[in-house]
Design an enzyme around this catalytic site. Structure first.
Site, PDB file in Angstrom:
ATOM      1  N   HIS A 101       0.911  -1.215   0.160  1.00 37.54           N
ATOM      2  CA  HIS A 101       0.082  -0.484  -0.037  1.00 37.54           C
ATOM      3  C   HIS A 101       0.941   1.393  -0.089  1.00 37.54           C
ATOM      4  O   HIS A 101       1.841   1.353   0.588  1.00 37.54           O
ATOM      5  CB  HIS A 101      -0.653  -0.056   1.363  1.00 37.54           C
ATOM      6  CG  HIS A 101      -1.715   1.184   1.420  1.00 37.54           C
ATOM      7  ND1 HIS A 101      -2.251   2.210   1.463  1.00 37.54           N
ATOM      8  CD2 HIS A 101      -3.007   1.038   0.815  1.00 37.54           C
ATOM      9  CE1 HIS A 101      -2.813   3.419   1.468  1.00 37.54           C
ATOM     10  NE2 HIS A 101      -3.612   2.301   1.107  1.00 37.54           N
ATOM     11  N   GLU A 170      -4.289   1.693  -7.742  1.00 37.24           N
ATOM     12  CA  GLU A 170      -4.710   2.928  -6.487  1.00 37.24           C
ATOM     13  C   GLU A 170      -3.817   3.832  -6.854  1.00 37.24           C
ATOM     14  O   GLU A 170      -2.831   3.972  -6.436  1.00 37.24           O
ATOM     15  CB  GLU A 170      -4.705   2.486  -5.493  1.00 37.24           C
ATOM     16  CG  GLU A 170      -5.530   1.457  -4.410  1.00 37.24           C
ATOM     17  CD  GLU A 170      -5.322   0.973  -2.821  1.00 37.24           C
ATOM     18  OE1 GLU A 170      -6.720   1.499  -2.998  1.00 37.24           O
ATOM     19  OE2 GLU A 170      -4.605   1.060  -2.416  1.00 37.24           O
TER      20      GLU A 170
HETATM   21  P1  PGA Z   1     -10.147   5.767  -0.009  1.00 34.94           P
HETATM   22  O1  PGA Z   1      -8.407   5.045   0.169  1.00 34.94           O
HETATM   23  O2  PGA Z   1     -10.781   4.516  -0.365  1.00 34.94           O
HETATM   24  O3  PGA Z   1     -10.107   6.824   1.415  1.00 34.94           O
HETATM   25  O4  PGA Z   1      -9.218   6.322  -0.665  1.00 34.94           O
HETATM   26  C1  PGA Z   1      -8.331   3.541  -0.747  1.00 34.94           C
HETATM   27  C2  PGA Z   1      -6.673   2.947  -0.222  1.00 34.94           C
HETATM   28  O5  PGA Z   1      -6.294   3.367   0.999  1.00 34.94           O
HETATM   29  O6  PGA Z   1      -6.780   1.784  -0.105  1.00 34.94           O
END
Ligand code: PGA
Length: 253
Positions: A101, A170
C-alpha cells in the site's frame, strides 16, 4: 478478458476496536438477506492486526473473509520488535493480506522488501492484494505506465502462485481525495496492467486487477461499465456499514 468474480475489499487502516465487529456483522447480514447478492461477489475486510484473530474466528463460516493490511518482510519468528510475520498472520485465521500500500511504501517499504513480503505471504497460503499506483507528479509527466510496470516487475516473479495474487491499482492522487480517474484512462491502465501480468505469468492466466481510491456509494455506478475491473479496494467508505453496503448494492443493482 475479465473475471467472473468481483471483489470488494475494505481496508480499515488504523481503525477499529473489538466492538467495531458490529459494522461487519451488519454488512454480513445484509449480503445474506439480499437476493441480488450471489457468489460472484467476494467481500473481504482487513482490520488492524489486533482484531485479526477474533474477527477471523467470528467470520469463519460466513460470507465475509478477513485479511491483514501488512506484514513484516521476514517470515517465521525473529528478534524484530513490533514485527508481525506472514506465518503469525496466517496462524490466527486471516486469508488475505495487503502488500505494498502507498502508505507503507511512503514509510520505507522498498521493492526488495515487498518482494519478500509477497513471497512469504504466498508461502503461508495467504492471498496477496498487491498495491501499485503512480503519484500526481508521475501522472503529470506521463510516467504512469512506466511506474506501474516497474512496480510490478520489480516484485512479481513467474515462480509465484498467480492464483493467489490480486493487483490493486491505486493512483496515490486519488486515495482519500475524492478524485477518481477518468473512465477511459482507468480502462487503458487496467488493460495495460493485465498485459504486464500476462507477460510475467504466461500460461492461461486471467489477471485480477482491482481499482482503489475514493470509491464510494455514488461514484461506484461509474465503474459498472468497466468490466475489465475485477473489483475495488475501499478505504474510508469501508469503515461504515451503510457506506460499504451502498457500494456493493449500487454496483450490482
Ligand atoms: P480511500 O482509500 O478509499 O479512502 O481513498 C483507499 C486505500 O487507501 O486503499
Amino acid at each position: 478478458m475479465a473475471n467472473n468474480i468481483k471483489y470488494f475489499i475494505g481496508n480499515w487502516k488504523m481503525f477499529g476496536v473489538p466492538k467495531s465487529i458490529s459494522i461487519l456483522d451488519k454488512i454480513n447480514k445484509f449480503i445474506k438477506s439480499d437476493k441480488k447478492f450471489n457468489k460472484k461477489y467476494k467481500i473481504v475486510v482487513t482490520p488492524p492486526h489486533t482484531l485479526l484473530q477474533s474477527y477471523s474466528k467470528f467470520f469463519l463460516k460466513k460470507i465475509i473473509s478477513i485479511g491483514a493490511q501488512n506484514c513484516y518482510h521476514k517470515d517465521n519468528y525473529g528478534a524484530n520488535t513490533g514485527a508481525i510475520s506472514p506465518l503469525m498472520i496466517k496462524s490466527v485465521g486471516a486469508q488475505y493480506i495487503i502488500v505494498g500500500h502507498s502508505d507503507n511504501r511512503s514509510e520505507g517499504d522498498t521493492d526488495a522488501m515487498l518482494k519478500s513480503k509477497v513471497e512469504n505471504s504466498l508461502n503461508n497460503k495467504l492471498k496477496v492484494v498487491f498495491c501499485i499506483g503512480e503519484n500526481k507528479e508521475h501522472k503529470l509527466n506521463n510516467k504512469t505506465f512506466e511506474v506501474l510496470e516497474n512496480q510490478i516487475k520489480n516484485v512479481l516473479e513467474e515462480k509465484f502462485n498467480f492464483n493467489n495474487i490480486i493487483i490493486a491499482y491505486e493512483p496515490i492522487w486519488s486515495i482519500g481525495t475524492g478524485q477518481i480517474p477518468e473512465a477511459d484512462d482507468l480502462l487503458k491502465t487496467t488493460i495495460f496492467i493485465k498485459k504486464i501480468l500476462k507477460n510475467i505469468f504466461k500460461k492461461k492466466y486471467l489477471p485480477v486487477v482491482l481499482y482503489g481510491g475514493s470509491v464510494d456509494g455514488k461514484n461506484i455506478k461509474r465503474f459498472k461499465k468497466l468490466n475489465e475491473i475485477d473489483g475495488f479496494l475501499i478505504g474510508g467508505a469501508s469503515k461504515s456499514d451503510k457506506n460499504f453496503i451502498d457500494i456493493i448494492k449500487n454496483y450490482y443493482r
